[in-house]
Design a protein around this motif. Structure first.
Motif, short mmCIF file in Angstrom:
data_model
loop_
_atom_site.label_atom_id
_atom_site.label_comp_id
_atom_site.label_asym_id
_atom_site.label_seq_id
_atom_site.Cartn_x
_atom_site.Cartn_y
_atom_site.Cartn_z
N LYS A 1 1.95 15.93 1.65
CA LYS A 1 2.22 15.03 2.77
C LYS A 1 1.03 14.11 3.04
O LYS A 1 1.20 12.94 3.37
CB LYS A 1 2.55 15.85 4.02
N ALA A 2 -0.18 14.67 2.91
CA ALA A 2 -1.38 13.86 3.16
C ALA A 2 -1.48 12.72 2.16
O ALA A 2 -1.76 11.57 2.52
CB ALA A 2 -2.62 14.74 3.10
N LEU A 3 -1.25 13.03 0.88
CA LEU A 3 -1.33 11.99 -0.15
C LEU A 3 -0.21 10.97 0.00
O LEU A 3 -0.42 9.77 -0.25
CB LEU A 3 -1.30 12.63 -1.53
N ALA A 4 0.97 11.42 0.42
CA ALA A 4 2.08 10.48 0.64
C ALA A 4 1.75 9.52 1.77
O ALA A 4 2.02 8.31 1.69
CB ALA A 4 3.36 11.26 0.95
N ALA A 5 1.14 10.05 2.84
CA ALA A 5 0.74 9.19 3.97
C ALA A 5 -0.33 8.20 3.53
O ALA A 5 -0.33 7.04 3.95
CB ALA A 5 0.24 10.06 5.12
N TRP A 6 -1.24 8.65 2.67
CA TRP A 6 -2.29 7.77 2.15
C TRP A 6 -1.68 6.65 1.30
O TRP A 6 -2.03 5.48 1.46
CB TRP A 6 -3.29 8.58 1.34
N GLN A 7 -0.76 7.01 0.42
CA GLN A 7 -0.13 6.01 -0.45
C GLN A 7 0.67 5.00 0.35
O GLN A 7 0.74 3.83 -0.02
CB GLN A 7 0.77 6.71 -1.48
N ALA A 8 1.24 5.44 1.45
CA ALA A 8 2.04 4.53 2.28
C ALA A 8 1.19 3.43 2.91
O ALA A 8 1.71 2.38 3.30
CB ALA A 8 2.76 5.32 3.36
N LEU A 9 -0.12 3.66 3.00
CA LEU A 9 -1.03 2.67 3.59
C LEU A 9 -1.53 1.65 2.57
O LEU A 9 -2.16 0.66 2.95
CB LEU A 9 -2.24 3.37 4.20
N GLN A 10 -1.27 1.89 1.30
CA GLN A 10 -1.81 1.02 0.26
C GLN A 10 -0.99 -0.26 0.13
O GLN A 10 0.23 -0.24 0.33
CB GLN A 10 -1.84 1.75 -1.08
N PRO A 11 -1.59 -1.40 -0.21
CA PRO A 11 -3.03 -1.56 -0.41
C PRO A 11 -3.75 -1.74 0.93
O PRO A 11 -3.21 -2.37 1.85
CB PRO A 11 -3.12 -2.83 -1.25
N LEU A 12 -4.94 -1.20 1.03
CA LEU A 12 -5.73 -1.35 2.25
C LEU A 12 -6.29 -2.77 2.33
O LEU A 12 -6.56 -3.41 1.31
CB LEU A 12 -6.89 -0.35 2.26
N SER A 13 -6.49 -3.22 3.55
CA SER A 13 -7.14 -4.52 3.74
C SER A 13 -8.61 -4.39 3.37
O SER A 13 -9.17 -3.29 3.33
CB SER A 13 -7.02 -4.96 5.19
#
Length: 355
Positions: free
Chosen positions: A8-20
């Motif tokens: 879940k943590a990695l999925a949440a991280w991927q959902a933010l990509q690409p970062l500004s």
């Protein structure tokens, strides 16, 4: 956080990509201070979090500081940059030479260590920067027993095995990046190839592997050192005391450390997600901890300090509308937690919490 898992943590991280670019910069500054402070603090470096931040971000030394600790922290940051650059070249295999060069960067030069023996005599030995150990090393565990690492004679061969295994396992792709990082760390620690700096190298190499596979880099927090060491100890109990067995351990052999490592990465990644995505002016961060202030008055004072570091209490009252008595109480809390500090020479405020 209690029910968080790595998936879940990695999925949440991927959902933010690409970062500004702004968020990448914020994360990079935060990680630079957090990683260097904690990795060195675990090994006994005495610089405070605030001293580390000022040194690494502004190149200045504040307050009383041991010269060697300052040099060590600065060298650590050079090593972090070197590791990050090397990891970005993803088609280049890992080499022993890179690990030795990283060690040379951290230690900078050879130096002599002096020890007092039980009978009162003094002994000394040389620490070699960038060279494998020339004398046996071991550790006394918190249970009182001595745990031996690989002998100097075994070390070159075991390090060759470790690097060859990593390159082959990475190509094969059967292990996930998290499994690769955890198993590399464990095998490396069981070899303990250098006379000093092994823990720092191990934590750099974990992040070398993670960032090489586009995972966020992580911090082993010094305040949770006992959990880290206990996970390694529990894995040692399963693998057994023979150094070469530890240096060739399989992923199933290190289940206690793998469990710890998954929880560590899940926590660190999820905190990165919160740091980037949470938009609450009363939430701040300090050394990996999320601080949700109960009153917006803390935020008013902190923002005033950041805007004008030389503010007096009267100035703060004028800017924030808070009484001097209330400001003093809030400041006492901020200072006690080491979230802020006032310079002795110029009287300016330094803010070590971030948003």
């Amino acid at each position: 956080m209690k029910y968080l898992n790595i998936k879940k943590a990695l999925a949440a991280w991927q959902a933010l990509q690409p970062l500004s670019e702004k968020d990448r910069g914020r994360l990079s500054r935060r990680f630079t201070v957090d990683f260097n402070y904690n990795s060195n603090h675990i090994e006994g470096n005495t610089l405070t979090y605030g001293q580390t931040e000022i040194l690494l971000l502004f190149g200045k030394v504040i307050g009383e500081a041991d010269v060697r600790d300052v040099q060590e922290m600065a060298a650590s940051n050079v090593g972090l940059k070197m590791m990050t650059e090397e990891a970005s070249v993803k088609d280049m295999p890992l080499t022993q030479n890179f690990i030795r060069t990283l060690h040379k960067t951290l230690l900078r030069e050879n130096y002599t260590v002096y020890r007092n023996l039980p009978g009162g005599q003094q002994t000394s030995y040389m620490i070699h920067a960038g060279q494998y150990k020339t004398r046996p090393n071991s550790v006394i565990t918190r249970y009182g027993d001595r745990f031996e690492y690989a002998s100097p004679e075994e070390t070159p061969g075991l390090m060759a095995d470790l690097v060859d295994w990593y390159n082959a396992a990475e190509q094969e792709g059967k292990l996930s990046p998290l499994e690769l990082a955890a198993l590399f760390h464990y095998r490396y620690i069981r070899i303990h190839p250098f006379e000093d700096g092994n823990g720092r190298i191990a934590r750099l190499m974990v992040n070398f592997i993670l960032t090489r596979h586009d995972y966020p880099m992580i911090v082993v927090r010094s305040r949770k050192k006992s959990e880290y060491l206990e996970a390694l100890h529990q894995a040692d109990m399963e693998v057994g005391p023979v150094p070469s067995d530890g240096a060739h351990a399989d992923i199933k052999d290190i289940r206690p450390f793998m469990k710890y490592f998954n929880e560590l990465v899940a926590t660190e990644v999820y905190n990165d997600v919160l740091f980037v995505s949470e938009k609450d002016e009363n939430v701040w961060w300090y050394d990996g901890e999320r601080i949700a202030f109960r009153t917006p008055n803390y935020t008013r004072i902190l923002n005033a300090m950041r805007t004008e570091p030389t503010l007096t209490l009267a100035d703060m009252k004028e800017l924030t509308g808070i009484s001097v008595t209330a400001i003093q109480k809030l400041l006492d809390q901020l200072i006690q937690k080491r979230y802020v500090e006032r310079g002795e020479k110029d009287g300016s405020w330094r803010v070590f919490v971030t948003q």
